[in-house]
Design a protein around this motif. Sequence first.
Motif, PDB file in Angstrom:
ATOM      1  N   VAL A 464      46.362  30.881  47.629  1.00  0.00           N
ATOM      2  CA  VAL A 464      46.948  30.787  46.294  1.00  0.00           C
ATOM      3  C   VAL A 464      48.072  31.781  46.054  1.00  0.00           C
ATOM      4  O   VAL A 464      48.760  31.699  45.037  1.00  0.00           O
ATOM      5  N   SER A 465      48.262  32.793  46.969  1.00  0.00           N
ATOM      6  CA  SER A 465      49.249  33.830  46.713  1.00  0.00           C
ATOM      7  C   SER A 465      50.089  34.090  47.953  1.00  0.00           C
ATOM      8  O   SER A 465      49.584  34.103  49.083  1.00  0.00           O
ATOM      9  N   ILE A 466      51.394  34.320  47.691  1.00  0.00           N
ATOM     10  CA  ILE A 466      52.279  34.681  48.799  1.00  0.00           C
ATOM     11  C   ILE A 466      52.304  36.200  48.995  1.00  0.00           C
ATOM     12  O   ILE A 466      52.862  36.687  49.974  1.00  0.00           O
ATOM     13  N   ALA A 467      51.707  36.963  48.056  1.00  0.00           N
ATOM     14  CA  ALA A 467      51.632  38.431  48.151  1.00  0.00           C
ATOM     15  C   ALA A 467      50.189  38.869  47.864  1.00  0.00           C
ATOM     16  O   ALA A 467      49.893  39.491  46.835  1.00  0.00           O
ATOM     17  N   PRO A 468      49.287  38.502  48.748  1.00  0.00           N
ATOM     18  CA  PRO A 468      47.870  38.837  48.506  1.00  0.00           C
ATOM     19  C   PRO A 468      47.648  40.351  48.526  1.00  0.00           C
ATOM     20  O   PRO A 468      48.303  41.079  49.265  1.00  0.00           O
ATOM     21  N   ASN A 469      46.728  40.807  47.682  1.00  0.00           N
ATOM     22  CA  ASN A 469      46.385  42.222  47.635  1.00  0.00           C
ATOM     23  C   ASN A 469      44.920  42.375  47.275  1.00  0.00           C
ATOM     24  O   ASN A 469      44.236  41.391  46.938  1.00  0.00           O
ATOM     25  N   ILE A 470      44.453  43.605  47.287  1.00  0.00           N
ATOM     26  CA  ILE A 470      43.031  43.868  47.055  1.00  0.00           C
ATOM     27  C   ILE A 470      42.653  43.602  45.600  1.00  0.00           C
ATOM     28  O   ILE A 470      41.544  43.137  45.318  1.00  0.00           O
ATOM     29  N   GLN A 471      43.564  43.848  44.668  1.00  0.00           N
ATOM     30  CA  GLN A 471      43.256  43.626  43.262  1.00  0.00           C
ATOM     31  C   GLN A 471      42.982  42.140  43.001  1.00  0.00           C
ATOM     32  O   GLN A 471      42.042  41.772  42.285  1.00  0.00           O
ATOM     33  N   LEU A 472      43.825  41.287  43.590  1.00  0.00           N
ATOM     34  CA  LEU A 472      43.624  39.852  43.461  1.00  0.00           C
ATOM     35  C   LEU A 472      42.310  39.428  44.108  1.00  0.00           C
ATOM     36  O   LEU A 472      41.583  38.573  43.585  1.00  0.00           O
ATOM     37  N   LEU A 473      42.015  40.052  45.247  1.00  0.00           N
ATOM     38  CA  LEU A 473      40.756  39.738  45.924  1.00  0.00           C
ATOM     39  C   LEU A 473      39.565  40.113  45.043  1.00  0.00           C
ATOM     40  O   LEU A 473      38.571  39.380  44.983  1.00  0.00           O
ATOM     41  N   LYS A 474      39.658  41.243  44.367  1.00  0.00           N
ATOM     42  CA  LYS A 474      38.573  41.656  43.472  1.00  0.00           C
ATOM     43  C   LYS A 474      38.355  40.617  42.372  1.00  0.00           C
ATOM     44  O   LYS A 474      37.211  40.301  42.015  1.00  0.00           O
ATOM     45  N   GLU A 475      39.478  40.080  41.790  1.00  0.00           N
ATOM     46  CA  GLU A 475      39.361  39.085  40.728  1.00  0.00           C
ATOM     47  C   GLU A 475      38.697  37.823  41.240  1.00  0.00           C
ATOM     48  O   GLU A 475      37.840  37.230  40.569  1.00  0.00           O
ATOM     49  N   VAL A 476      39.076  37.405  42.455  1.00  0.00           N
ATOM     50  CA  VAL A 476      38.487  36.193  43.028  1.00  0.00           C
ATOM     51  C   VAL A 476      36.992  36.391  43.258  1.00  0.00           C
ATOM     52  O   VAL A 476      36.165  35.510  42.949  1.00  0.00           O
ATOM     53  N   ILE A 477      36.626  37.536  43.796  1.00  0.00           N
ATOM     54  CA  ILE A 477      35.210  37.816  44.052  1.00  0.00           C
ATOM     55  C   ILE A 477      34.439  37.869  42.734  1.00  0.00           C
ATOM     56  O   ILE A 477      33.309  37.365  42.634  1.00  0.00           O
ATOM     57  N   LYS A 478      35.053  38.473  41.713  1.00  0.00           N
ATOM     58  CA  LYS A 478      34.407  38.564  40.405  1.00  0.00           C
ATOM     59  C   LYS A 478      34.151  37.170  39.835  1.00  0.00           C
ATOM     60  O   LYS A 478      33.071  36.866  39.310  1.00  0.00           O
ATOM     61  N   ARG A 479      35.193  36.255  39.903  1.00  0.00           N
ATOM     62  CA  ARG A 479      35.033  34.900  39.390  1.00  0.00           C
ATOM     63  C   ARG A 479      33.994  34.121  40.197  1.00  0.00           C
ATOM     64  O   ARG A 479      33.221  33.330  39.642  1.00  0.00           O
ATOM     65  N   GLN A 480      33.976  34.373  41.511  1.00  0.00           N
ATOM     66  CA  GLN A 480      32.956  33.716  42.334  1.00  0.00           C
ATOM     67  C   GLN A 480      31.559  34.122  41.900  1.00  0.00           C
ATOM     68  O   GLN A 480      30.654  33.295  41.817  1.00  0.00           O
ATOM     69  N   LYS A 481      31.398  35.397  41.614  1.00  0.00           N
ATOM     70  CA  LYS A 481      30.084  35.873  41.182  1.00  0.00           C
ATOM     71  C   LYS A 481      29.700  35.278  39.824  1.00  0.00           C
ATOM     72  O   LYS A 481      28.545  34.885  39.606  1.00  0.00           O
ATOM     73  N   GLU A 482      30.697  35.206  38.896  1.00  0.00           N
ATOM     74  CA  GLU A 482      30.414  34.619  37.579  1.00  0.00           C
ATOM     75  C   GLU A 482      30.066  33.153  37.707  1.00  0.00           C
ATOM     76  O   GLU A 482      29.130  32.656  37.053  1.00  0.00           O
ATOM     77  N   MET A 483      30.813  32.426  38.521  1.00  0.00           N
ATOM     78  CA  MET A 483      30.547  31.009  38.738  1.00  0.00           C
ATOM     79  C   MET A 483      29.174  30.808  39.362  1.00  0.00           C
ATOM     80  O   MET A 483      28.409  29.929  38.950  1.00  0.00           O
ATOM     81  N   ASN A 484      28.870  31.618  40.339  1.00  0.00           N
ATOM     82  CA  ASN A 484      27.552  31.510  40.969  1.00  0.00           C
ATOM     83  C   ASN A 484      26.442  31.819  39.982  1.00  0.00           C
ATOM     84  O   ASN A 484      25.366  31.206  40.012  1.00  0.00           O
ATOM     85  N   GLN A 485      26.713  32.763  39.082  1.00  0.00           N
ATOM     86  CA  GLN A 485      25.704  33.138  38.094  1.00  0.00           C
ATOM     87  C   GLN A 485      25.486  31.987  37.090  1.00  0.00           C
ATOM     88  O   GLN A 485      24.343  31.673  36.732  1.00  0.00           O
TER      89      GLN A 485
END
Length: 516
Positions: A464-485
Amino acid sequence: MFQIHKTLKMSFEGFSQRTIAASTGHGRKTISKIIGRAKEKEIAELTEEMTDEWLNQYLFPERSTIEKGYFMPNWEYIHKELMRKNVTLTLLHKEYDYQARINNKIPYSYRTFCEKYQGYASKYKFTMPIKRKPGEIIEVDWAGSTLHICDRNTGENITAYVFVATLPYSQLSYVEAFFDMKSPNWITAHIHAFEYFDGVAQTLVPDNLKTGVISHKKFEPILNQSYREMADYYNTVIVPARVKSPKDKGSVEGSVGYISRQIIAALRNIQCFSLEELNEAIIEKVNELNGMPFQKRPGSRRSIYNEEEKSFMSPLPAKAYRPAEWRVAKVQKNYHVQIEYINYSVPFEYLQKEVDVRLTKELVEIYYKEMRIASHKRIHGVQGQYSTNPNHMPDSHREYFNHTPESMRKWAEEIGHYTTLLINHILKNNVEKQALNQLMALKNIRKNTSAVAIEEACKTVLSVSIAPNIQLLKEVIKRQKEMNQRNTTSYLNEEATQDYGFTRGAKYFGGLNNVK
């Protein structure tokens, strides 16, 4: 035989010569002669061993030498036996006395036995084994006189100090020059002396110099630790000479004076430009001195050593001792000790402790209460360098120390393909230190997130990003956890409302029939 013992006893008790003559039956001239001889020999009292036979030999040797019946000792055998360890004249006299009794001969008293042997030894042997045994002692010291080396560049004379080692029995000597008299050269000189002698004596007798003896109490000298370690390696014992007692090492004191005349004085006008060149000239003179014939006995120092002493020397170890230097250091708060401005690590549990440091040319060993706690390859070069063993660090420091681009790539490979792609992208597009700080955050995320979730999140970020970074990764992981919850909560609610066949609901109990 004259009653010499009774005569002297009565004389010491104050009886007159007339009374003694009447009691012993000897003439007054004989009594006077016995008493006069006793005064000449300075006999002031009588002991148990002073029998009439013994006194007759001692006071009138001109008579006793012709007397028959005495058992003659084998002085050559006695001389050779005295060279053996723990053999004394007392023991040999007991054996001689026993042999005399067996042969029905009269044995010499112990005192006469010692006197006759002393006469034999002084007449036929250069050194008397009654005092020094072969292979027993090496006496060592620095000579008072010095030599000089000429500096090629400045023409300045550089002082060279002369080490001397002597074997008292054969008087064989070894000499070598050094630029200083510090501990490393002192120990090196001993090693070279042992190699020159091709053996080690039972005891080393040095002076009370600081390179050998730290302090000298009356009965317990405190030895330099490096010096003691060297002696232990060669299986010899160090017995320092007493303070202000040059007779304790008379051989080396005499050799120093002799060598000063024969070697140092002979080389006073020689011009050498290196220490190696000077020592070559010295060893040539030493070999010449050791091979020089004695004036008052056959042979030379070298021949006496080879024939009579060498067999009593302990053999050299297979490998020569590597000189070591000991120092005391304090562990700094960064769990390192500093030696010659180079820092070496120790386990962090020893912070602020005093430790002993053993230095060789190749190795640094660190001891705490005689237990080795660390060892490092010695660093020679630029000051301020660090030699750090990661196992010496606290866990938090070790984690930071091991946090490198290589370690992060290896860590990512263990998680998955997309994680590796993301980490390589971050390392490539950021300054290394900045990239490592970001990736440390990813490592922290891993503590509470599964590897599968991180791999899935990295795949999403890269897509989804041409400039991936750790902050974006944190957001994705957070949304994954919320969705899973949310999915988990919905699933549980559905499970709670579902009517299973074995559950008795309101219809079963007729509750619906009452509803109008």
